[in-house]
Design a protein around this motif. Structure first.
Motif, PDB file in Angstrom:
ATOM      1  N   ILE A 115       0.905  -1.014   0.127  1.00  0.00           N
ATOM      2  CA  ILE A 115      -0.197  -0.106  -0.554  1.00  0.00           C
ATOM      3  C   ILE A 115       0.780   1.417   0.090  1.00  0.00           C
ATOM      4  CG2 ILE A 115      -1.603   1.141   1.126  1.00  0.00           C
ATOM      5  CD1 ILE A 115      -2.442  -1.392   2.209  1.00  0.00           C
ATOM      6  N   ALA A 117       1.040   4.580   1.093  1.00  0.00           N
ATOM      7  CA  ALA A 117       0.994   5.181   1.917  1.00  0.00           C
ATOM      8  C   ALA A 117       1.953   4.813   3.300  1.00  0.00           C
ATOM      9  CB  ALA A 117      -0.182   4.927   2.930  1.00  0.00           C
ATOM     10  N   THR A 349      -2.037  -3.420  -1.064  1.00  0.00           N
ATOM     11  CA  THR A 349      -3.334  -3.405  -2.442  1.00  0.00           C
ATOM     12  C   THR A 349      -4.319  -4.439  -2.635  1.00  0.00           C
ATOM     13  OG1 THR A 349      -2.555  -1.405  -3.041  1.00  0.00           O
ATOM     14  CG2 THR A 349      -3.710  -2.088  -3.911  1.00  0.00           C
ATOM     15  N   ASN A 372      -5.985   5.409   4.040  1.00  0.00           N
ATOM     16  CA  ASN A 372      -5.345   5.962   2.675  1.00  0.00           C
ATOM     17  C   ASN A 372      -5.416   7.533   3.621  1.00  0.00           C
ATOM     18  OD1 ASN A 372      -4.490   3.802   1.691  1.00  0.00           O
ATOM     19  ND2 ASN A 372      -6.778   3.495   0.676  1.00  0.00           N
TER      20      ASN A 372
END
Length: 438
Positions: A115, A117, A349, A372
């Motif tokens: 992901i 972030a 993800t 997120n």
């Protein structure tokens, strides 16, 4: 030297190398959280595939782990080959060149699946220095049955005013049910992780744009005053000794009406094997205390991650282990043993695109949304990276010292005003000593 002797020496060298490989032992320092303990129970799958690598686990309580790994890496003590660290340490330690870059995780590791972030938080100048084992933001976990009995409905975006009302109505001390459970155990990653985040719920940071500490600002005063009031009136006894693990246990025993904490807790409180209220848990964003609250609540961002000290002589084996423990294949292994709802969350993800996981984990959407929306970067009025922490070396000691003051306020041995004044004085001294304040 004769050909026979040459061949004999070569054979001895090969035999010695094989023995050395067979005796490679990685010492792994890790935290005593449930996901990490589960990993230790599954590592036979790793050692069967890599018989030349042995694993020696050192499992410690959160505050002690942080002290041990910090001392070890700063002194190049060599006690650990793999360290469990977080998003606080990575930007500081990588710039000190204390961490080895994770650039040999294998062609099938798929670093691009991390992901964004979380990957960004664990990278410096685009290079990954720690691999996330699980990642988290904040959620409000609550008892749907108790809230309904109180005649209330959890808002889509709860406020601290609503939380205070709900805590009062959900508390029944005669039956041992407390309206709210929050971290009280002192430590920069324990009560200060929560309180730093709660102060942001009221519009405050640790420092202003000029590095002046903000502990006596209105935001901190409102946050800590409300925190102490809620926990004194509606929290469990002895709350100043309760950290993440203690509150996880209390919630699972049905003793907490609400709990604002790390989103990783969601899989445990909804697991019937570990929670007596598994079918009664609801999820909402973290609450806010000001209008136009940023990010639908002031979320934090954290990832318990695996990293390698730059001084380690076993970096190749360490990268092999880290690649296994933080891979897609590991998530599938946990799912096969424990079910999809129990895989370590927040890192990839592809996990949130997996319909089996989304179906099994009612908290999946809320967790991903919170991650997120959490932005730890520097911004206007905030000169440091971090949300529930400030990514500067001084914060670890300062956060722990301030945490002691906050725990004292919670236990009643000092007032909120005195605790914040002492915190401000400590912070000014520390930041002046560090050269941040001229």
């Amino acid at each position: 030297m004769s050909l026979l002797k040459t061949l004999g020496c070569a054979a001895s060298l090969l035999a010695f190398t094989a023995v050395a490989q067979a005796e490679t032992t990685l010492t792994i320092g890790t935290v005593n959280n449930s996901d990490m303990i589960r990993m230790q129970g599954l590592t036979d799958a790793f050692t069967e595939a890599h018989p030349d690598i042995k694993l020696n686990w050192v499992t410690l309580e959160e505050n002690i782990l942080r002290q041990r790994v910090t001392t070890d890496i700063a002194t190049k003590g060599g006690q650990f080959d793999v360290m469990t660290i977080g998003t606080y340490e990575v930007p500081i330690w990588s710039k000190q060149q204390w961490l080895a870059p994770l650039d040999k995780l294998g062609d099938d590791y798929d670093v691009d699946d991390l992901i964004p972030a979380i990957r960004n938080a664990l990278s410096t100048d685009g290079t990954l220095y720690a691999a996330p084992f699980y990642a988290e933001s904040t959620l409000t976990l609550y008892r749907k049955d108790l809230l309904e009995a109180a005649g209330l409905t959890m808002p889509e975006k709860p406020t601290w005013d609503f939380i205070a009302e709900a805590a009062e109505k959900m508390t029944n001390k005669e039956t041992g049910v407390y309206g709210i459970c929050l971290r009280g155990k002192p430590g920069w990653g324990e009560n200060m992780a929560f309180l730093g985040n709660m102060a942001r719920d009221f519009g405050a940071n640790y420092f202003d744009a000029n590095w002046q500490p903000q502990f006596e600002s209105e935001g901190w005063k409102k946050a800590v005053t409300l925190y102490v009031e809620l926990m004194t009136k509606y929290g469990p006894p002895g709350a100043a000794a309760n950290g993440f693990n203690e509150n996880l246990s209390l919630f699972g025993q049905g003793k907490c009406g609400m709990w604002m904490d790390a989103s990783v807790a969601a899989s445990f409180v909804t697991d019937p094997k570990q929670s007596q209220v598994a079918d009664k848990v609801g999820f909402a964003p973290g609450p806010c205390g000001i209008e136009n609250c940023p990010n639908d609540g002031a979320n934090w961002l954290w990832a318990w991650s695996l990293a390698i000290p730059a001084s380690s002589a076993k970096q190749e084996a360490a990268q092999t282990f880290i690649s296994w423990a933080t891979s897609k294949a590991y998530l599938e292994l946990v799912a096969s043993k424990e079910g999809w709802a129990n895989v370590p969350p927040g890192t990839r993800t592809s996990l949130y695109e997996n319909p089996e996981y989304v179906k099994a984990a009612p908290f999946a959407e809320a967790t991903l949304a919170a991650i997120n929306k959490a932005d730890p970067s520097m911004g206007e009025g905030k000169p440091y990276v971090g949300l529930q922490f400030a990514a500067v070396p001084e914060f670890q000691g300062l956060g722990t010292a301030v945490g002691q003051q906050m725990a004292a306020a919670l236990s009643g041995s000092t007032t909120v005003e005195a605790a914040l004044a002492a915190a401000q004085a400590q912070a000014v001294r520390e930041m002046t000593r560090g050269g941040y304040i001229k």
